[in-house]
Design an enzyme around this catalytic site. Structure first.
Site, mmCIF file in Angstrom:
data_model
loop_
_atom_site.group_PDB
_atom_site.id
_atom_site.type_symbol
_atom_site.label_atom_id
_atom_site.label_comp_id
_atom_site.label_asym_id
_atom_site.label_seq_id
_atom_site.Cartn_x
_atom_site.Cartn_y
_atom_site.Cartn_z
ATOM 1 N N CYS A 192 -49.278 -5.100 33.917
ATOM 2 C CA CYS A 192 -49.309 -5.428 32.482
ATOM 3 C C CYS A 192 -47.996 -6.055 32.041
ATOM 4 O O CYS A 192 -47.942 -6.774 31.055
ATOM 5 C CB CYS A 192 -49.587 -4.167 31.681
ATOM 6 N N GLU A 227 -52.032 0.884 24.911
ATOM 7 C CA GLU A 227 -51.244 -0.043 25.736
ATOM 8 C C GLU A 227 -52.221 -1.102 26.220
ATOM 9 O O GLU A 227 -53.060 -0.818 27.073
ATOM 10 C CB GLU A 227 -50.632 0.687 26.942
HETATM 11 P P1 NAP Z 1 -60.533 -2.303 30.601
HETATM 12 O O1 NAP Z 1 -61.702 -2.983 31.168
HETATM 13 O O2 NAP Z 1 -60.235 -2.484 29.166
HETATM 14 O O3 NAP Z 1 -60.756 -0.745 30.936
HETATM 15 C C1 NAP Z 1 -59.757 0.194 30.661
HETATM 16 C C2 NAP Z 1 -60.382 1.577 30.630
HETATM 17 O O4 NAP Z 1 -61.254 1.699 29.510
HETATM 18 C C3 NAP Z 1 -61.219 1.914 31.840
HETATM 19 O O5 NAP Z 1 -60.982 3.256 32.197
HETATM 20 C C4 NAP Z 1 -62.643 1.724 31.337
HETATM 21 O O6 NAP Z 1 -63.572 2.476 32.048
HETATM 22 C C5 NAP Z 1 -62.485 2.239 29.940
HETATM 23 N N1 NAP Z 1 -63.514 1.813 29.006
HETATM 24 C C6 NAP Z 1 -64.175 0.633 28.964
HETATM 25 N N2 NAP Z 1 -65.000 0.617 27.901
HETATM 26 C C7 NAP Z 1 -64.867 1.803 27.270
HETATM 27 C C8 NAP Z 1 -65.456 2.392 26.106
HETATM 28 N N3 NAP Z 1 -66.349 1.728 25.384
HETATM 29 N N4 NAP Z 1 -65.081 3.640 25.757
HETATM 30 C C9 NAP Z 1 -64.164 4.309 26.471
HETATM 31 N N5 NAP Z 1 -63.574 3.808 27.585
HETATM 32 C C10 NAP Z 1 -63.919 2.569 27.971
HETATM 33 O O7 NAP Z 1 -59.186 -2.667 31.340
HETATM 34 P P2 NAP Z 1 -58.937 -2.798 32.916
HETATM 35 O O8 NAP Z 1 -59.674 -4.018 33.343
HETATM 36 O O9 NAP Z 1 -59.176 -1.518 33.620
HETATM 37 O O10 NAP Z 1 -57.360 -3.053 32.980
HETATM 38 C C11 NAP Z 1 -56.765 -4.303 32.912
HETATM 39 C C12 NAP Z 1 -56.077 -4.499 31.589
HETATM 40 O O11 NAP Z 1 -55.209 -3.413 31.306
HETATM 41 C C13 NAP Z 1 -55.202 -5.734 31.558
HETATM 42 O O12 NAP Z 1 -55.513 -6.464 30.405
HETATM 43 C C14 NAP Z 1 -53.780 -5.195 31.477
HETATM 44 O O13 NAP Z 1 -52.893 -6.028 30.789
HETATM 45 C C15 NAP Z 1 -53.966 -3.904 30.786
HETATM 46 N N6 NAP Z 1 -52.892 -2.966 31.134
HETATM 47 C C16 NAP Z 1 -51.956 -2.640 30.187
HETATM 48 C C17 NAP Z 1 -50.941 -1.752 30.493
HETATM 49 C C18 NAP Z 1 -49.895 -1.371 29.484
HETATM 50 O O14 NAP Z 1 -49.181 -0.406 29.718
HETATM 51 N N7 NAP Z 1 -49.785 -2.051 28.374
HETATM 52 C C19 NAP Z 1 -50.875 -1.206 31.781
HETATM 53 C C20 NAP Z 1 -51.825 -1.562 32.718
HETATM 54 C C21 NAP Z 1 -52.832 -2.448 32.378
HETATM 55 P P3 NAP Z 1 -64.475 1.796 33.199
HETATM 56 O O15 NAP Z 1 -63.552 1.313 34.243
HETATM 57 O O16 NAP Z 1 -65.333 2.922 33.639
HETATM 58 O O17 NAP Z 1 -65.229 0.700 32.519
#
Ligand code: NAP
Length: 524
Positions: free
Chosen positions: A294, A255
């Site tokens: 999102c 997602e």
């Molecule tokens: P993010 O920076 O991509 O991080 C998401 C998750 O991935 C975090 O738990 C992060 O951990 C982890 N992560 C980062 N690098 C990783 C790696 N190399 N291996 C494994 N895990 C890793 O996203 P965010 O900033 O938290 O969230 C915002 C984004 O989420 C927005 O773009 C939004 O649109 C999207 N979103 C989508 C939905 C949906 O249902 N489609 C819902 C909510 C949000 P750390 O925090 O420890 O780095």
């Protein structure tokens, strides 16, 4: 205070100084997290070998009862979750409710609908397929709960709902969960897991939580596991292409981010109910959770002749919204989650300004109410307008994950559909119109690139469920840029945690096997 990790059935402190969780209003440090030194491989083995078998000894109905107890435990601690939402996310009451009450409701919903699967141990799909002349040899499709673990890598914006909307169908399926909340807002999910563990509802190994970096977690996933990721498109690409995930064909649900659209029909002139409803919806989507959803409306497709009137109407509602410290009752919109997100929003706004006119926001003198602008992470809400969407780039491509929406003018249905499709795959589009032909043609033009289309006419009026609201009975997810994942949609969500296989064999033996099963007809 350092939040501990719960793995292999015990609480463990991560090594080192860890990462700080910050109050986005005061800038104060709240707690620290670290996953350093935690044996992630052992955690997954424990979940697979202890949690999974214990869960699968139970029937679906028994697991549904377990979910009901989890929901009761969460509901009993709701006030504490609101407190943590305020501290760690700067969430006011409506913001916290959206996440926390959404989480509890979803857990309750699955506890309720899970009963329909009754005493089954796996699922039977479709009818017996005769494969021999005498019908002695036949085929039957089954769906079996995966014997691995479900690994949830979650986004920062929904620490509670993001955890529960995945946990409910996974646990109901009989698959243990390992949650890795996003670091900046890990406290709330951590507290929920702590409460669930304390309540002693789930067998050991059923639930684990890793707070801090995911480190080499994906190096240890196996063929039986499921990875369910929510977050940005960039991280999604890294997860999807991780070497061990690719080599073992681990099932991955993504997602990711999404440039969602709301569409004002050509029939909706100023003064009509639908014009007004969409105006309110845009303002709600920009301000609720400071636009960090999102599913939030990022683009509003507006008939060119209504562009000015619609912009004026939104600005008239947006400009009185007081932005500031949620502890001050006058403030109606809170901060984004941290300084990094604030900087990212401002960077996105700068890009969009290159091709859009600013109708509201981007005020150099903006000051949040009751908060130090240096320490806090507030972003002034903004409304932009793009006169030529088809020539624009960023408006369809840059997800400003904050309080910002852009009006995009369209001239006819063809240009509307072309503009909307430029999102390249979105979670949701909503259509506000009384023109049935227009609504139908728009759905036919965009349906394949959207997970959800919300259609609102005057008969529906304010009774619609909301552009940004995800209801557990309906699909959440979207194709293309939105990640291609599917979540929720009632019992269909269980399919992610089951594996389809067919047994070709003696018809009587297959019938006996089928007696152990709930029928997927209940799901569809
Ligand atoms: P993010 O920076 O991509 O991080 C998401 C998750 O991935 C975090 O738990 C992060 O951990 C982890 N992560 C980062 N690098 C990783 C790696 N190399 N291996 C494994 N895990 C890793 O996203 P965010 O900033 O938290 O969230 C915002 C984004 O989420 C927005 O773009 C939004 O649109 C999207 N979103 C989508 C939905 C949906 O249902 N489609 C819902 C909510 C949000 P750390 O925090 O420890 O780095």
């Amino acid at each position: 205070m350092k939040l501990h990790n719960y793995v292999s059935g015990q609480w463990m402190e991560g090594a080192g100084s860890g990462e700080a969780l910050i109050d986005p209003v005061t800038g104060d440090e709240l707690a620290r997290i670290s996953s350093e030194g935690v044996d992630l491989q052992a955690a997954l083995i424990f979940a697979r070998t202890q949690g999974g078998p214990a869960l699968r000894q139970l029937s679906y109905a028994q697991r549904a009862e377990m979910l009901a107890k989890v929901a009761d435990t969460l509901a009993a601690n709701r006030d504490e979750y609101f407190r943590l939402s305020l501290l760690n996310l700067g969430a006011n009451q409506p913001d916290a409710s959206f996440d926390v009450d959404g989480a509890i409701y979803t857990m309750k919903y699955y506890a309720k609908i899970g009963k329909a699967l009754a005493e089954g141990k796996m699922l039977k799909e479709g009818a017996l397929i005769p494969l021999s002349k005498s019908n002695v040899f036949a085929g039957q499709h089954f769906l079996m709960p995966a014997k691995g673990a479900a690994i949830f890598i979650n986004a920062f914006n929904f620490p509670a709902w993001g955890f529960c909307e995945k946990a409910a169908p996974s646990l109901l399926s009989g698959v243990p969960i390992v949650v890795k909340p996003a670091s900046p807002t890990a406290w709330l999910a951590h507290r929920m897991v702590e409460d669930i563990v304390k309540a002693g509802i789930l067998p050991p190994g059923t639930v684990s939580i890793v707070c801090g970096s995911a480190r080499e977690l994906l190096d240890h996933v196996r063929e039986e596991d499921i990875v369910s990721f929510t977050g940005s498109a960039d991280t999604a690409a890294r997860i999807r292409s991780q070497a061990n995930v690719l080599r073992r064909s681990v099932r991955v649900n993504i997602e990711a981010d999404s440039i969602n659209s709301a569409i004002l029909g050509p029939d909706c002139a100023p003064g009509t109910e639908l014009f007004d409803l969409l105006t309110k919806e845009v303002v709600r989507e920009v301000t609720l959770k400071a636009g960090q959803k999102c599913t939030a409306i990022r683009r509003v497709m507006v008939p060119r002749r209504q562009l000015k009137a619609f912009g004026d109407a939104v600005v008239a509602r947006l400009s009185p919204v007081k932005v500031g410290n949620p502890r001050n009752p006058e403030a109606k919109m809170g901060p984004v989650v941290n300084k990094a997100q604030q900087a990212s929003c401002l960077e996105g706004l700068a890009k969009l300004k290159g091709e859009c006119e600013v109708l509201f926001g981007d005020d150099k003198n903006f000051l949040p109410l009751d908060a130090d602008p240096q320490k806090s992470a507030f972003v002034q809400p903004a409304l932009l307008s793009c006169k030529n969407g088809l020539d624009a780039k960023y408006v369809h491509d840059v997800e400003v994950f904050g309080p910002l929406a852009t009006l995009v003018a369209y001239d006819d249905q063809e240009s509307l559909i072309a503009n909307t499709r430029r999102g390249l795959g979105s979670l949701v589009a909503s259509i506000f119109s009384d023109d049935r032909r227009f609504t139908r043609e728009t759905i036919l033009g965009i349906g394949d690139l959207h997970g959800r289309v919300l259609a609102v006419n005057s008969a529906v009026g304010a009774q619609h469920t909301g552009h940004g609201n995800v209801v557990p009975s309906c699909l959440h997810g979207g194709p293309g840029r939105a990640g291609g994942g599917e979540e929720l949609a009632g019992l269909r969500a269980l399919l992610l945690y089951h594996r389809r296989f067919v047994v070709q064999g003696p018809a009587d033996g297959i019938r006996e096997l089928a007696e152990l099963c709930a029928d997927t007809a209940v799901i569809y």
